[in-house]
Design an enzyme around this catalytic site. Structure first.
Site, PDB file in Angstrom:
ATOM      1  CB  CYS A 123      -1.025   0.458   1.357  1.00 22.48           C
ATOM      2  SG  CYS A 123       0.161   0.152   3.169  1.00 22.48           S
ATOM      3  CG  PHE A 132     -13.766   9.557 -14.652  1.00 23.79           C
ATOM      4  CD1 PHE A 132     -14.317   8.134 -14.324  1.00 23.79           C
ATOM      5  CD2 PHE A 132     -13.615  10.487 -14.232  1.00 23.79           C
ATOM      6  CE1 PHE A 132     -14.471   8.384 -13.295  1.00 23.79           C
ATOM      7  CE2 PHE A 132     -14.142  10.758 -12.291  1.00 23.79           C
ATOM      8  CZ  PHE A 132     -14.959   8.512 -12.399  1.00 23.79           C
ATOM      9  CB  ALA A 133      -8.168   9.035 -19.742  1.00 24.64           C
ATOM     10  NE  ARG A 134     -13.285   4.964 -20.312  1.00 27.63           N
ATOM     11  CZ  ARG A 134     -13.812   4.716 -19.202  1.00 27.63           C
ATOM     12  NH1 ARG A 134     -12.173   5.849 -18.801  1.00 27.63           N
ATOM     13  NH2 ARG A 134     -13.606   3.979 -17.987  1.00 27.63           N
ATOM     14  CG  HIS A 135     -10.503   8.371 -29.024  1.00 31.37           C
ATOM     15  ND1 HIS A 135      -9.723   8.589 -29.179  1.00 31.37           N
ATOM     16  CD2 HIS A 135     -11.441   9.130 -30.126  1.00 31.37           C
ATOM     17  CE1 HIS A 135      -9.626   8.788 -30.856  1.00 31.37           C
ATOM     18  NE2 HIS A 135     -11.004   9.129 -31.147  1.00 31.37           N
ATOM     19  CG  ASN A 136     -15.669   9.960 -26.249  1.00 34.01           C
ATOM     20  OD1 ASN A 136     -15.955   9.897 -26.106  1.00 34.01           O
ATOM     21  ND2 ASN A 136     -16.762   9.732 -27.169  1.00 34.01           N
ATOM     22  NE  ARG A 137     -18.182  13.611 -20.208  1.00 30.23           N
ATOM     23  CZ  ARG A 137     -17.269  14.111 -18.840  1.00 30.23           C
ATOM     24  NH1 ARG A 137     -16.491  12.611 -18.176  1.00 30.23           N
ATOM     25  NH2 ARG A 137     -17.648  14.623 -18.068  1.00 30.23           N
TER      26      ARG A 137
END
Length: 270
Positions: free
Chosen positions: A110, A249-254
């Protein structure tokens, strides 16, 4: 004993009231002991790959060494029940480690167990010095290619991946492990060998951005972290203090930027 990262096991699949046997690839999880100058320091549960890099990256990100030159040698020995990494430290680093061990009553993966005060949870870290901006559009390129670089995850579905992407968004390398901390340490160990300029790119994490992940990045000098999951409040606060751009919260478009968006170019604020 040859430890492999994945093993085939017989499983039984129950579906629509019927049960059938098949084989499945399962991630290997084994103990890895890190021994410094003959003294056992910690046992990590890890995927049995890139152990030299794990030992090197852990040593740096945990503050045991300040640079790769303080490790003279790393010898890996495989046994039936695990792996031992014998690490030969420079005297100054070993002296610092012994002083630290006298304050520790225990240790786990941890990253916090055994510290002697709440103040030690927020170490004094030098802000990451950054002179180059990253074009925000390249984040999407790295995210698009992220999954295809996680080959062990594709086989087993149970490991974390960490990649290093350059300023064009091209994924340079990936490291995987059952532990997200281990995967990052392996990447850091690779970067020390490759003499990577951590300010000229960013890391992408398959996990959440926890305090420990940001702390390891700050100690290493990584200026930008992109995580597919959420950060914690402690991680955000540390990233802000350490001059690290933290994306979650990484996504391709947001994507959601939590700290220091000014280091991204081609980003329109409304």
């Amino acid at each position: 004993m040859n430890h492999t990262p994945a093993q085939s096991r017989t499983v039984w699949v129950a579906q629509a009231g019927q049960c059938s046997s098949t084989s499945d690839n399962v991630s290997a999880e084994i103990p890895v002991a890190l021994v410094y100058n003959g003294i056992s320091h910690v046992v990590l549960m890890a995927t049995p790959t890139d152990i030299t890099e794990l030992a090197l990256g852990f040593s740096l990100s945990e503050g045991i060494i300040e640079n790769a030159e303080q490790i003279y040698a790393i010898e890996i020995s495989e046994y039936q029940h695990g792996i031992v990494a014998e690490i030969e430290l420079a005297s100054a680093a070993f002296s610092r480690l012994k002083s630290r061990r006298r304050q520790m009553s225990g240790r786990t993966g941890c990253g916090l167990c055994g510290i002697d005060s709440l103040a030690a949870v927020q170490p004094e870290l030098k802000p990451v010095l950054r002179t180059r901006h990253i074009d925000f559009s390249v984040i999407g390129r790295a995210l698009t290619d992220f999954n295809q670089h996680q080959q062990l995850r594709a086989q087993t579905g149970s490991v974390h991946g960490v990649v290093w992407a350059d300023t064009s968004g091209r994924i340079v390398t990936v490291r995987e492990d059952i532990g997200r901390h281990n995967a990052l340490d392996k990447l850091i160990g690779w970067g020390l060998h490759a003499k990577v300029d951590w300010k000229q790119g960013f890391v992408v994490l398959s996990s959440r951005a926890s305090f420990e992940m940001v702390m390891k990045s700050a100690i290493t000098g990584i200026g930008c972290i992109v995580a597919v999951s959420a950060p914690t409040t402690y991680a955000i606060d540390l990233a802000h203090k350490a001059n690290i751009t933290l994306v979650g919260f990484a996504r391709h478009n947001r994507q959601v930027i939590y700290t220091h968006p000014q280091f991204f170019s081609s980003l329109t604020h409304i």
